[in-house]
Every structure is written in C-alpha cells, then in structure tokens.
Scaffold this motif. Structure first.
Motif, PDB file in Angstrom:
ATOM      1  N   ARG A 103       0.957   4.392  -2.922  1.00 21.18           N
ATOM      2  CA  ARG A 103       1.518   5.708  -2.631  1.00 21.18           C
ATOM      3  C   ARG A 103       2.956   5.580  -2.171  1.00 21.18           C
ATOM      4  NH1 ARG A 103      -2.156   9.967  -2.226  1.00 21.18           N
ATOM      5  NH2 ARG A 103      -4.357   9.389  -1.979  1.00 21.18           N
ATOM      6  N   VAL A 116       3.129  -1.968   4.371  1.00 23.99           N
ATOM      7  CA  VAL A 116       4.096  -0.879   4.302  1.00 23.99           C
ATOM      8  C   VAL A 116       5.480  -1.449   4.039  1.00 23.99           C
ATOM      9  CG1 VAL A 116       5.185   0.985   5.603  1.00 23.99           C
ATOM     10  CG2 VAL A 116       2.741   0.560   5.861  1.00 23.99           C
ATOM     11  N   ARG A 118      -2.293  -1.651   7.038  1.00 24.77           N
ATOM     12  CA  ARG A 118      -1.777  -1.391   5.700  1.00 24.77           C
ATOM     13  C   ARG A 118      -0.442  -2.092   5.481  1.00 24.77           C
ATOM     14  NH1 ARG A 118      -6.208  -0.715   5.709  1.00 24.77           N
ATOM     15  NH2 ARG A 118      -7.410   1.205   5.385  1.00 24.77           N
ATOM     16  N   ASP A 146       0.827  -1.201   0.000  1.00 21.10           N
ATOM     17  CA  ASP A 146       0.000   0.000   0.000  1.00 21.10           C
ATOM     18  C   ASP A 146       0.862   1.251   0.000  1.00 21.10           C
ATOM     19  OD1 ASP A 146      -2.618  -1.298   0.199  1.00 21.10           O
ATOM     20  OD2 ASP A 146      -1.957  -1.899   2.206  1.00 21.10           O
ATOM     21  N   TYR A 147       1.963   1.218   0.774  1.00 17.60           N
ATOM     22  CA  TYR A 147       2.800   2.403   0.923  1.00 17.60           C
ATOM     23  C   TYR A 147       4.282   2.031   0.843  1.00 17.60           C
ATOM     24  CZ  TYR A 147      -1.342   4.837   2.599  1.00 17.60           C
ATOM     25  OH  TYR A 147      -2.592   5.400   2.689  1.00 17.60           O
TER      26      TYR A 147
END
Length: 364
Positions: free
Chosen positions: A190, A29, A27, A5-6
């Motif tokens: 992102r 990461v 999330r 996600d990140y």
C-alpha cells in the motif's frame, strides 16, 4: 527489488504518527520526505486544548483522542529519550463582559466535566497578566514539541533506513490489484499519502475538498511571563522554556504570502500587548500552511478505484490531538478492514470523485 508493506509519502504529523504506528506493529515501512523547515507541523505550537472555539465546547471526541495522544507522545518520549509532551493547564481569559457572561451562563450545566476547573473559583493571580474580565482554567491541556518529535524520528529513520530524503514523483508510481510499484526498485502492498496541503495537486486524491489556510506564529522572549500555564485570549501563548514563548496563530486564506508578513507580526504583537504588561521582544516569525477540510474533519481512507492507495490528511489546527488515535484507526482499516468512523472516511465525499475520467493507475 526492495519490498515493503507500506510506502508513506510525507513525514509531517500525519506521516510520522502513521509510520510509527505501523512500525510498532511490525510492518515494513518506507517514508519519502523532503525536509521543509516551515512545514505546518514544524511551525505549529503543538497545542492540545480540550475546550475551544467560539462556542467554547468540548473538543470533538475528546474522550477518544486525549488519552490516545497522551499515551502515544509519552511512549515516543521514552523511545527517543527526549522531552516532547508538556502537560500544562490553560488559562482561558475572557475578552469582554459579554464573553464572560455567555460562558458562565453555560457553565450551570457543567458541560465540560473535569476539563474545566470550578467556574465559581477565581483564576490565580498572575503578575503582569491582564485579566479584567476573569476567565477559566482548562485542565488536561498542554503542548507538543513538534519539531523535536520530527527531528528525533527522522534521525532514527535515517539510521535505520526507513526514511529517505527525497521528493515523491507521481509518474513513478503504478498501482495494480496486488499493490503498487514505485520506480524500478520498490514494491509495496500500500501507499499512503500524508502530504498536507500539497495533496491539492495529488493525481489520485486531488478531488478531495482540502481548503488550506496559512498561519503565522511569533517566537518571543518574555522572561517575566508565567511558565506554569498556556495563556489564551485572542491568541495562544505557549511557554517553550528559557524565558521564551510562542504566540499564534493567524489565519489567512489564499492567496498565500511566500514569506511571513508584517501584518501578522503586528496583529500577534498587539494581541500579546493586550494580554500582558510585561516587556517582551519578538525574536522570530514563521508561516506554515495547514491542511484543513471543508467540514473541519480529517480525511482518511482508500481510493475509490485503487485500493492500494490511501490518504491520511486534513488534520488542521488540532492535529496534535487527533493524529495518534486516527493513525490507529487508519492502521486498523488498512490491516484488518475495520470500519473507519464516518466523520473521517473519505467516502463522505464520494460524489466529488471524477468518475467520468477513465480509470488509470498512473496520472495522465
């Protein structure tokens, strides 16, 4: 291809708090970080001071930041199984009659609430402490062991695969409408840049007005200094255990010294001499570069042309207090589109964005 996600670039105070906040929300990461022993977060004493500055005013949004910081660091202590956050009152010692008069004159309206003890009460007598002009006792302050926090999180990151010890290479990043790709093997929704002062060279966010400054601190053996208080007069003196204190900090504008300086050592030693009659011995000295901002407010937000790219930076010397609440704020904005506070939103510097350059997903 790995998906996340990140992707977070940097694991200093900003990157560490944001990564933890996002992982706590479930999330996926991935953090890229190359260990630096003298990063700003590791050099800092991690001081939380609710009342500071030449105007001796309450810290900005203290009612928002302090409860969030305390809860965040206590939760992290429990998860990592090590002490991190040490709540201690701060003895703010006046350096002159003028300072004493100015501050006490302001106290009539009780502008500090519960954050300052009754100004009419004398400070406790502390053996060996020079306090000819008196002072005030500040409540609800303390310090964070920043190095221990980063070490504990990094150990977890290596074990569980969410932290890679590698240098970010901007030429490998390609942003598009659906997210971003990094090299041939990673796809993310992102990318958040948490690079500290290195962001001045960031191809996407280098237009933001970061004004880094260098600070130096001393590690000192001072077994006779009090351990129940943080001291503050011209310098902070933070008791870190086993008869040791950390003394800081200096401010130096560019050009920066590549090594700790004799001038800073002499300056901080003199400040400590003026504070105490007890003997002490300097055992170490370190220098780090703080990511400060022109208006002294952090930088949060998404890129004007590439919404998959975001920034979390500019925490400055109050980062330990600010980071947990701002990490939640940015996470809400990235996850739900919630509004950022205007004081920290990078849109306030939109006029500096080089719109004359052709839009590009990758640096030239």
């Amino acid at each position: 291809m790995q998906e996340a996600d990140y992707l977070i670039i940097g694991h200093g105070l900003a990157g560490a708090t944001l990564a933890y906040t996002l992982r706590r929300r479930g999330r996926r990461v991935l953090v890229l970080d190359q260990y630096q022993p003298d990063s700003a977060t590791r050099v800092a004493a991690g001081l939380i001071n609710p009342v500071a500055g030449k105007r001796f005013a309450l810290a900005w949004r203290i009612q928002d930041f302090l409860p969030a910081a305390r809860a965040f660091y206590k939760e992290l202590e429990a998860e990592l199984g090590r002490p991190l956050y040490h709540e201690k009152p701060i003895l703010k010692l006046f350096g002159s009659v003028r300072e004493q008069n100015d501050v006490l004159a302001r106290s009539a309206g009780n502008p500090w609430g519960d954050y300052v003890a009754d100004p009419a009460q004398p400070l406790p007598e502390v053996p060996g402490l020079e306090q000819p002009f008196g002072g005030l006792e500040l409540r609800h302050g303390g310090w964070l062991d920043t190095a221990a926090m980063l070490d504990g999180l990094a150990e977890d990151g290596r074990q569980n695969g969410w932290l890679r010890a590698e240098t970010f290479k901007p030429e490998l990043l390609v942003a598009d409408a659906g997210g971003a790709s990094y090299g041939p093997g990673l796809r993310v929704r992102r990318v958040v840049f948490c690079e500290g002062h290195a962001a001045t060279a960031n191809p996407w966010f280098g237009w933001l007005p970061l004004t880094p400054n260098q600070g130096e601190v001393l590690d000192v053996e001072a077994p006779d200094l009090p351990t129940d208080y943080v001291l503050n007069r011209g310098a902070y003196v933070v008791p870190v255990g086993e008869g040791r204190v950390r003394v800081g900090a200096t401010y130096r504008w560019p050009p920066f010294s590549p090594e700790p300086t004799a001038e800073a050592r002499a300056e901080l030693s003199q400040r400590l001499h003026e504070l105490t009659r007890t003997p002490f011995r300097v055992t170490g000295q370190r220098a780090g570069i703080r990511p400060a901002v022109r208006d002294r407010k952090p930088l949060l937000g998404t890129h004007p042309a590439h919404p998959a790219l975001a920034v979390f930076n500019g925490l400055g010397s109050k980062g330990v207090l600010l980071a947990p609440r701002l990490a939640e704020l940015l996470a809400d904005a990235l996850e739900t589109g919630a509004e950022l506070w205007p004081e920290v939103n990078i849109i306030r510097y939109q006029a500096l964005y080089p719109v004359t350059l052709p839009p590009a997903a990758t640096p030239a």
